[in-house]
Design a protein around this motif. Structure first.
Motif, PDB file in Angstrom:
ATOM      1  N   LYS A 110       0.814  -1.219   0.000  1.00 38.62           N
ATOM      2  CA  LYS A 110       0.000   0.000   0.000  1.00 38.62           C
ATOM      3  C   LYS A 110       0.846   1.266   0.000  1.00 38.62           C
ATOM      4  O   LYS A 110       0.468   2.272  -0.564  1.00 38.62           O
ATOM      5  CB  LYS A 110      -0.949   0.000   1.200  1.00 38.62           C
ATOM      6  CG  LYS A 110      -2.039  -1.032   1.076  1.00 38.62           C
ATOM      7  CD  LYS A 110      -2.973  -0.996   2.250  1.00 38.62           C
ATOM      8  CE  LYS A 110      -4.015  -2.087   2.090  1.00 38.62           C
ATOM      9  NZ  LYS A 110      -4.843  -2.221   3.253  1.00 38.62           N
ATOM     10  N   SER A 111       2.014   1.196   0.631  1.00 34.65           N
ATOM     11  CA  SER A 111       2.837   2.406   0.720  1.00 34.65           C
ATOM     12  C   SER A 111       3.817   2.540  -0.444  1.00 34.65           C
ATOM     13  O   SER A 111       4.473   3.572  -0.559  1.00 34.65           O
ATOM     14  CB  SER A 111       3.600   2.421   2.044  1.00 34.65           C
ATOM     15  OG  SER A 111       4.552   1.381   2.056  1.00 34.65           O
ATOM     16  N   ASN A 112       3.913   1.528  -1.297  1.00 32.01           N
ATOM     17  CA  ASN A 112       4.858   1.551  -2.423  1.00 32.01           C
ATOM     18  C   ASN A 112       6.215   2.085  -1.976  1.00 32.01           C
ATOM     19  O   ASN A 112       6.573   3.234  -2.240  1.00 32.01           O
ATOM     20  CB  ASN A 112       4.323   2.396  -3.587  1.00 32.01           C
ATOM     21  CG  ASN A 112       3.096   1.763  -4.189  1.00 32.01           C
ATOM     22  OD1 ASN A 112       3.038   0.554  -4.338  1.00 32.01           O
ATOM     23  ND2 ASN A 112       2.121   2.570  -4.522  1.00 32.01           N
ATOM     24  N   PRO A 113       7.000   1.260  -1.283  1.00 32.71           N
ATOM     25  CA  PRO A 113       8.263   1.724  -0.699  1.00 32.71           C
ATOM     26  C   PRO A 113       9.234   2.275  -1.740  1.00 32.71           C
ATOM     27  O   PRO A 113       9.259   1.841  -2.886  1.00 32.71           O
ATOM     28  CB  PRO A 113       8.850   0.464  -0.060  1.00 32.71           C
ATOM     29  CG  PRO A 113       7.823  -0.587  -0.172  1.00 32.71           C
ATOM     30  CD  PRO A 113       6.755  -0.137  -1.087  1.00 32.71           C
ATOM     31  N   THR A 114      10.009   3.230  -1.292  1.00 22.53           N
ATOM     32  CA  THR A 114      11.046   3.805  -2.153  1.00 22.53           C
ATOM     33  C   THR A 114      12.310   2.957  -2.029  1.00 22.53           C
ATOM     34  O   THR A 114      12.431   2.128  -1.125  1.00 22.53           O
ATOM     35  CB  THR A 114      11.379   5.243  -1.723  1.00 22.53           C
ATOM     36  OG1 THR A 114      11.942   5.179  -0.401  1.00 22.53           O
ATOM     37  CG2 THR A 114      10.147   6.124  -1.742  1.00 22.53           C
ATOM     38  N   ILE A 115      13.257   3.203  -2.912  1.00 19.42           N
ATOM     39  CA  ILE A 115      14.519   2.469  -2.844  1.00 19.42           C
ATOM     40  C   ILE A 115      15.249   2.755  -1.538  1.00 19.42           C
ATOM     41  O   ILE A 115      15.902   1.878  -0.978  1.00 19.42           O
ATOM     42  CB  ILE A 115      15.417   2.748  -4.068  1.00 19.42           C
ATOM     43  CG1 ILE A 115      16.587   1.783  -4.067  1.00 19.42           C
ATOM     44  CG2 ILE A 115      15.922   4.172  -4.073  1.00 19.42           C
ATOM     45  CD1 ILE A 115      17.033   1.335  -5.400  1.00 19.42           C
ATOM     46  N   GLU A 116      15.102   3.953  -1.018  1.00 18.47           N
ATOM     47  CA  GLU A 116      15.752   4.308   0.242  1.00 18.47           C
ATOM     48  C   GLU A 116      15.178   3.500   1.408  1.00 18.47           C
ATOM     49  O   GLU A 116      15.918   3.052   2.287  1.00 18.47           O
ATOM     50  CB  GLU A 116      15.625   5.812   0.535  1.00 18.47           C
ATOM     51  CG  GLU A 116      16.463   6.690  -0.366  1.00 18.47           C
ATOM     52  CD  GLU A 116      15.833   6.909  -1.749  1.00 18.47           C
ATOM     53  OE1 GLU A 116      14.608   6.742  -1.897  1.00 18.47           O
ATOM     54  OE2 GLU A 116      16.587   7.226  -2.676  1.00 18.47           O
ATOM     55  N   SER A 117      13.853   3.309   1.425  1.00 25.97           N
ATOM     56  CA  SER A 117      13.264   2.544   2.524  1.00 25.97           C
ATOM     57  C   SER A 117      13.643   1.066   2.436  1.00 25.97           C
ATOM     58  O   SER A 117      13.866   0.421   3.458  1.00 25.97           O
ATOM     59  CB  SER A 117      11.749   2.716   2.559  1.00 25.97           C
ATOM     60  OG  SER A 117      11.149   2.153   1.423  1.00 25.97           O
ATOM     61  N   VAL A 118      13.741   0.542   1.218  1.00 24.87           N
ATOM     62  CA  VAL A 118      14.192  -0.851   1.057  1.00 24.87           C
ATOM     63  C   VAL A 118      15.650  -0.962   1.465  1.00 24.87           C
ATOM     64  O   VAL A 118      16.042  -1.883   2.188  1.00 24.87           O
ATOM     65  CB  VAL A 118      13.982  -1.337  -0.403  1.00 24.87           C
ATOM     66  CG1 VAL A 118      14.614  -2.698  -0.618  1.00 24.87           C
ATOM     67  CG2 VAL A 118      12.502  -1.366  -0.748  1.00 24.87           C
ATOM     68  N   ARG A 119      16.455  -0.022   1.014  1.00 27.54           N
ATOM     69  CA  ARG A 119      17.888  -0.034   1.327  1.00 27.54           C
ATOM     70  C   ARG A 119      18.116   0.072   2.838  1.00 27.54           C
ATOM     71  O   ARG A 119      19.043  -0.531   3.372  1.00 27.54           O
ATOM     72  CB  ARG A 119      18.565   1.130   0.605  1.00 27.54           C
ATOM     73  CG  ARG A 119      20.034   0.913   0.395  1.00 27.54           C
ATOM     74  CD  ARG A 119      20.669   2.052  -0.369  1.00 27.54           C
ATOM     75  NE  ARG A 119      20.661   1.745  -1.791  1.00 27.54           N
ATOM     76  CZ  ARG A 119      20.598   2.633  -2.757  1.00 27.54           C
ATOM     77  NH1 ARG A 119      20.521   3.915  -2.478  1.00 27.54           N
ATOM     78  NH2 ARG A 119      20.616   2.269  -4.012  1.00 27.54           N
ATOM     79  N   SER A 120      17.264   0.803   3.537  1.00 27.13           N
ATOM     80  CA  SER A 120      17.440   0.951   4.984  1.00 27.13           C
ATOM     81  C   SER A 120      17.226  -0.371   5.721  1.00 27.13           C
ATOM     82  O   SER A 120      17.808  -0.600   6.777  1.00 27.13           O
ATOM     83  CB  SER A 120      16.494   2.011   5.535  1.00 27.13           C
ATOM     84  OG  SER A 120      15.156   1.554   5.508  1.00 27.13           O
ATOM     85  N   LYS A 121      16.403  -1.245   5.159  1.00 27.84           N
ATOM     86  CA  LYS A 121      16.157  -2.548   5.782  1.00 27.84           C
ATOM     87  C   LYS A 121      17.229  -3.570   5.424  1.00 27.84           C
ATOM     88  O   LYS A 121      17.375  -4.584   6.096  1.00 27.84           O
ATOM     89  CB  LYS A 121      14.790  -3.081   5.365  1.00 27.84           C
ATOM     90  CG  LYS A 121      13.642  -2.280   5.892  1.00 27.84           C
ATOM     91  CD  LYS A 121      12.331  -2.830   5.401  1.00 27.84           C
ATOM     92  CE  LYS A 121      11.190  -1.946   5.830  1.00 27.84           C
ATOM     93  NZ  LYS A 121       9.909  -2.378   5.288  1.00 27.84           N
TER      94      LYS A 121
END
Length: 177
Positions: A110-121
């Motif tokens: 639902k939030s369509n994560p950005t590359i930055e949010s994926v990279r942070s995980k």
């Protein structure tokens, strides 16, 4: 021979189910060891099931003559292959970063994560540090003078995998296009 294969499939399915149920109730820290213990515990059941299985499933070994030993050999070898298949599938699911990222995206759709949010995980440096710590804990490598060194167990495993990659013509992650 069919009886041996059927025996291996049934006994393997049983130990795999037991392993998965045990992991649901109380996950082991060393899952490879837990899988191996379950598989080793199942080995005595192979000849027991081979001789005690209902004779209507496949021809009974006594009806085929000398194939009793071949059937047991087939059951044993098939059990080994099914063990390695399970281990490979287990680690492919557990360790595959691509699969974990896809599941994260599914859960976060639902939030369509950005590359930055994926990279942070998935901090690559942290992943590498954790993998090195696990390898050191399992006595594959050791750290001396701020450098990593292969221990005999790690060297044997690396050479075995190097041969396996040569044999199957596998490419490393960085070599894939």
């Amino acid at each position: 021979m069919e009886r041996g294969l059927l025996t291996a499939i049934i006994v393997s399915a049983a130990w795999m189910l037991v392993h998965l149920l045990l992991m649901q109730r109380r996950p082991a820290e060393n899952r490879f060891k837990a899988m191996t213990v379950c598989w080793l515990f199942s080995l005595p059941f192979i000849p027991a099931f081979y001789f005690l299985a209902p004779s209507g499933l496949t021809p009974h070994p006594a009806d085929v003559g000398d194939s009793i030993w071949m059937g047991l050999l087939q059951a044993g070898l098939s059990s080994v292959l099914l063990y390695f298949l399970f281990v490979e599938c287990f680690y492919h699911v557990e360790r595959a970063v691509t699969l974990r990222i896809l599941i994260e995206l599914l859960n976060d759709a639902k939030s369509n994560p950005t590359i930055e949010s994926v990279r942070s995980k998935y901090d690559v440096d942290e992943m590498i540090r954790r993998r090195l710590d696990v390898l050191a804990d399992r006595h594959f490598i050791a750290r001396r003078d701020d450098r990593w060194h292969l221990l005999p167990k790690g060297r044997l495993f690396a050479r075995t995998m190097q041969f396996s990659c040569w044999l199957f013509q596998c490419k490393g992650q960085k070599d894939r296009g």
